[in-house]
Design a protein around this motif. Structure first.
Motif, PDB file in Angstrom:
ATOM      1  N   GLU A 137       0.799  -1.250  -0.145  1.00 16.35           N
ATOM      2  CA  GLU A 137       0.039   0.045  -0.328  1.00 16.35           C
ATOM      3  C   GLU A 137       1.191   1.061   0.132  1.00 16.35           C
ATOM      4  O   GLU A 137       2.018   1.172   0.593  1.00 16.35           O
ATOM      5  N   LYS A 196      -9.229   4.291   0.401  1.00 15.84           N
ATOM      6  CA  LYS A 196      -9.219   2.938   1.112  1.00 15.84           C
ATOM      7  C   LYS A 196      -8.262   2.208   2.310  1.00 15.84           C
ATOM      8  O   LYS A 196      -7.908   1.790   0.865  1.00 15.84           O
ATOM      9  N   SER A 197      -8.175   2.649   3.153  1.00 19.54           N
ATOM     10  CA  SER A 197      -7.032   2.294   3.859  1.00 19.54           C
ATOM     11  C   SER A 197      -6.933   0.597   3.703  1.00 19.54           C
ATOM     12  O   SER A 197      -7.725   0.221   3.613  1.00 19.54           O
ATOM     13  N   GLY A 198      -5.747   0.318   3.236  1.00 21.43           N
ATOM     14  CA  GLY A 198      -5.464  -1.436   3.393  1.00 21.43           C
ATOM     15  C   GLY A 198      -6.403  -1.472   1.594  1.00 21.43           C
ATOM     16  O   GLY A 198      -6.282  -3.014   1.280  1.00 21.43           O
ATOM     17  N   LEU A 199      -7.404  -1.441   0.847  1.00 19.98           N
ATOM     18  CA  LEU A 199      -7.627  -1.485   0.552  1.00 19.98           C
ATOM     19  C   LEU A 199      -7.452  -1.297  -0.819  1.00 19.98           C
ATOM     20  O   LEU A 199      -7.043  -1.653  -2.079  1.00 19.98           O
ATOM     21  N   ILE A 216      -5.056  -3.214  -3.336  1.00 19.88           N
ATOM     22  CA  ILE A 216      -4.016  -3.093  -2.815  1.00 19.88           C
ATOM     23  C   ILE A 216      -4.933  -5.148  -2.260  1.00 19.88           C
ATOM     24  O   ILE A 216      -4.842  -5.563  -1.439  1.00 19.88           O
ATOM     25  N   ILE A 217      -3.175  -6.040  -3.239  1.00 24.23           N
ATOM     26  CA  ILE A 217      -3.977  -7.494  -2.692  1.00 24.23           C
ATOM     27  C   ILE A 217      -2.062  -7.927  -2.006  1.00 24.23           C
ATOM     28  O   ILE A 217      -1.469  -8.335  -2.976  1.00 24.23           O
TER      29      ILE A 217
END
Lengths: 541, 327
Positions: free
Chosen positions: A47, A204-207, A231-232
């Motif tokens: 991220e 979108k935090s972390g996404l 983010i993966i």
């Protein structure tokens, strides 16, 4: 009469604009609204941390920032410096003053006009001691920055410094948003405002992070409506998401590229691209080691390293044997250097010449009674490097060198082994920056402490050439200097340069106008488009 | 009872200080520091950057002095800012990730209880029957199989080959455009794989626990007595035995309170769930001391609190061990 006057003015204006080669006004590329539409979703393992580019050091932050901000200059598809927010620049005769002429009519995403004030402010922010940036050293040699008018920036350097031009590719920050604000508290870290082809929409935090086409981009609106970075953190999952067509573009591993993406289903949906990445992997030798400080020993080890087989076995052929620190395909690279083809006989011969012999017949060479036994160290979590270690362990044994492999967690590896020069042989990689100055990695003065010349390579001739290269603005002359450095390094073999790996990309087929170039495929991203009937995402704006 | 609780709460303070002191020192003993991760081994980065970060984060001060500074801030509930380049306050970093983690853990926990209790009870009552053997094998498979491997296989089978379930994340790309009902449906749909796999892996422990606890209860004298009074098997088992067998479950539930905020790194990575596990892992890898300490403080506080809650609810549920009364 009036008509005539109009005609004359029109004629005059065309004549004037026809005279100057560069146009002062923002150059719009030809856009076609029929091509506007659809989104692209990119998969990213990490991220982004901070969307003010001078504050971030991770590649995903810079990937996003690259779409949001512009520098004064940029690298074109052939990796040559060209104008971006500055349409032209001049270097003074003593090479200490660089004058940038800025484009007129460029707008920030909030419609404020971009001016020389922003440039000066960006410089002041970078050299401010309270700004936690890692990119300040190129700006600290600036004496002062002057802005004679809104569209001219004069940068006065304390000394002539050729890499200075490249430092102006850094994203210019908006003065009107950041003046008087502590940069680490600024909301621009999470919702940036730039001048680039895409505007920030949502994080979108972390996404995911989503960007939207900038209708007022100075080069003309990009075709794709939206860019999303998803983010993966797990590469296997990311690959499954690619198979499921939930992401459109991702970087593949050599295994995925070579073995898992040739089935008809994949081929019918995706195009695969491979081009040289900006990095190389090498075996580095501790030049203070009593055996390894002998050039012949290092040459022998290079001869005993099967580069071709390593590329075939570890990278599935997706790499090119390396022979120096510069990137093939750029003007800095030369092919005219000593190459070390896998040749055990030559290696044995060189070792014998250096005084090594197996007197006690145990299969391991000795010199003055000391057996040639060394440790290969590399970092954990990189299977490519650990496989290379195993391969060279095997081939070096054939010339009578006993090796042990040690694999360490990154932080431990750097602080306890690299920084303290507590190693014999390491396997590591360098990114190849667009700006080729080899000072930090190869200059004598960079040996010791936490500096990057941790193998302690010290060659007076190379030092002199590096210093010459730093003040040479003429590309031809500068590249000649670097060709010479390559030749000396090839002879000295402080590293065994292993390979330049390829960047491997899978991209959905619906994207048209994708062009492979030395810089990769993203250089003309704003020109990619999707035919109307193939668009997947219809978004209401 | 109230004075007891207050006393226990006060006892937690020295305990927390002890825990944080030890953690702080241990975390700082690990080789490397945050400045190094922001600056090392990158030719594009200025040589002066390292020292700058060291000064900025006050890493040149001795560990104990830094601990004291940190503790003073903590006493005002200020957890500080992250050392990562986003510079965010620690609490907001944790707050961002907490809801997802709690949601998944809570749902899994509830499902585990719902599934494990019947399995445990039936296995105890029908010991060595076919049912007992089959469930034993299945739950132990769940226990033994590595979660990440099973997760990838299931994602591939149900997600790619069959196309029934989404593979990663907790929402769809178009989530924003959905109606409320669609949103709820979407989240449930995305939760099936992660929750299913975490439940499958955890049933073994819990159901075995219920089974042994149930078996102990069944062998007690009062059960024989109940049978002797002519009560039906169902009444004996579900009314008399089960109630007693479930007492230890309270302890387990109390102790799993801190577990609600913890997450598994591998699991969260495979399903791309931005939860606490990933945050903790990333902070450890980056030596982001404030975030590591923040998570540890909250975790240890919840552990101590969970203990207390377990003790209190035990007392409420079981009159024999109520505080202050002798047996």
């Amino acid at each position: 009469m009036l008509k005539k006057l109009c005609f004359l003015i029109l004629l005059a204006s065309t004549l004037i604009s026809g005279c100057g080669k560069e146009r002062e006004d923002a150059v719009k590329r030809k856009t076609d609204s029929a091509k506007f539409g659809d989104s692209i979703i990119e998969g990213s393992i990490g991220e982004p941390s901070n969307l003010i580019p001078i504050l971030a050091t991770d590649s995903s932050s810079h990937a996003i920032a690259g779409l949001i901000y512009n520098g004064l200059l940029k690298y074109d598809k052939n990796l040559n410096l060209t104008g971006d927010l500055a349409y032209k620049w001049e270097v003074s005769d003593d090479k200490k003053i660089i004058t940038f002429h800025l484009r007129k009519g460029v707008k920030w995403h909030d419609d404020t006009e971009f001016t020389s004030k922003d440039v000066k402010f960006t410089y002041e922010t970078i050299v401010d001691n309270n700004t936690p940036t890692a990119y300040d050293s190129d700006f600290r040699i600036i004496d002062k920055v002057e802005t004679p008018d809104d569209y001219t920036v004069k940068v006065y350097y304390k000394t002539a410094y050729a890499p200075a031009l490249s430092s102006w590719t850094i994203g210019i920050l908006p003065y009107h948003k950041l003046k008087g604000v502590t940069i680490t508290k600024s909301e621009l870290q999470r919702s940036p405002i730039g001048t680039g082809p895409y505007k920030f929409k949502e994080w979108k935090s972390g996404l995911s992070i989503t960007l939207e086409a900038n209708d007022n981009y100075y080069e003309g609106r990009p075709n794709l409506d939206r860019y999303t970075m998803k983010i993966i953190p797990d590469t296997s999952t990311m690959f499954l998401e690619l198979l499921n067509k939930n992401i459109d573009i991702m970087g593949l591993s050599p295994l995925q590229f070579a073995k898992q993406t040739s089935n008809p289903r994949f081929v019918s949906d995706y195009n695969k691209y491979s081009y040289l990445s900006n990095s190389y992997t090498y075996i580095g030798y501790n030049l203070k080691h009593k055996f390894l400080q002998d050039k012949r020993v290092r040459q022998a080890l290079s001869y005993a390293t099967p580069k071709e087989d390593i590329i075939k076995g570890v990278l599935f052929g997706l790499g090119v044997p390396a022979d120096g620190p510069f990137k093939p395909g750029t003007i800095w690279y030369t092919d005219n250097v000593t190459k070390y083809k896998y040749d055990l006989e030559k290696a044995k011969h060189l070792l014998k010449e250096a005084g090594f012999d197996d007197k006690n017949g145990d299969g391991i060479l000795e010199k003055d009674g000391v057996p040639f036994s060394i440790t290969i160290t590399t970092n954990q979590g990189n299977t490519t490097r650990s496989s290379i270690a195993e391969i060279i362990q095997h081939t070096w044994k054939k010339i009578g060198i006993k090796t042990e492999i040690r694999i360490l967690e990154w932080a431990t590896f750097i602080t306890e082994y690299i920084d303290k020069r507590n190693f014999d042989v390491v396997i590591l990689g360098w990114t190849i920056p667009m700006e080729p100055d080899p000072y930090d990695v190869w200059h004598s003065s960079r040996c010791g402490g936490k500096n990057l010349n941790f193998i302690c390579y010290q060659n007076k001739e190379v030092d002199k050439l590096i210093e010459q290269g730093r003040i040479e603005f003429d590309l031809k002359k500068r590249s000649d200097i670097y060709h010479k450095i390559s030749q000396i390094l090839a002879e000295d073999q402080p590293y065994t340069f292993l390979f330049y790996p390829k960047a491997l990309i899978a991209l959905h087929k619906r994207f048209k106008n994708v062009e492979e170039a030395p810089a990769g495929i993203m250089h003309n991203f704003i020109d990619w488009y999707v035919e109307k009937d193939q668009r997947r995402y219809k978004l209401t704006r | 009872m109230l004075t007891y609780i207050v006393k226990r709460l006060f006892e937690m303070i020295p305990m927390l200080i002890g825990i944080t002191l030890i953690s702080f020192i241990v975390v700082n003993l690990a080789p490397g520091n945050p400045a190094q991760f922001l600056s090392s081994m990158n030719p594009k980065i200025s040589e002066t950057a390292y020292q700058k970060f060291i000064n900025m984060y006050q890493l040149d001060k001795p560990v104990l002095e830094r601990y004291w500074i940190w503790l003073k801030k903590l006493s005002r509930l200020d957890f500080g800012n992250s050392f990562a380049s986003d510079q965010k306050p620690v609490l907001s970093k944790i707050a961002e990730r907490l809801p997802v983690t709690i949601y998944l853990n809570l749902v899994s926990m509830i499902l585990i209880i719902i599934i494990s209790i019947p399995i445990g009870v039936l296995s105890a009552v029908y010991r060595n029957s076919l049912f007992d053997r089959i469930t034993t094998v299945i739950v132990y498979i769940g226990f033994a199989v590595p979660t990440f491997w099973l997760a990838i296989l299931c994602a591939y089978y149900f997600g790619v080959i069959k196309g029934w379930l989404p593979i990663s994340g907790l929402t769809s790309y178009e989530f924003e455009d959905f109606s409320t009902l669609e949103k709820i449906y979407d989240v449930i749909w995305h939760s099936i794989l992660p929750v299913g796999i975490s439940v499958f892996g955890s049933i073994a422990g819990f159901s075995r626990f219920i089974k042994s606890s149930m078996m102990d209860a069944i062998n007690e004298d009062y059960i024989t007595a109940a049978y002797a009074r002519g009560l039906s098997k169902n009444t004996v088992i579900f009314k008399h035995a089960l109630r007693n067998a479930l007492l230890p479950v309270i302890t387990i539930l109390g102790l799993s309170i801190p577990g609600l905020i913890g997450g598994s790194v591998i699991f969260e990575s495979v399903f791309s769930i931005p939860g606490m596990g990933q945050l903790f892992y990333q902070s450890v890898m980056m030596r982001d001391y404030p975030v590591i300490m923040g998570i540890l403080v909250i975790g240890s506080f919840l552990t101590l609190l969970g203990n207390l809650i377990a003790d209190i609810s035990y007392a409420i549920a079981d009159p024999r061990i109520r505080y202050g009364k002798k047996k």
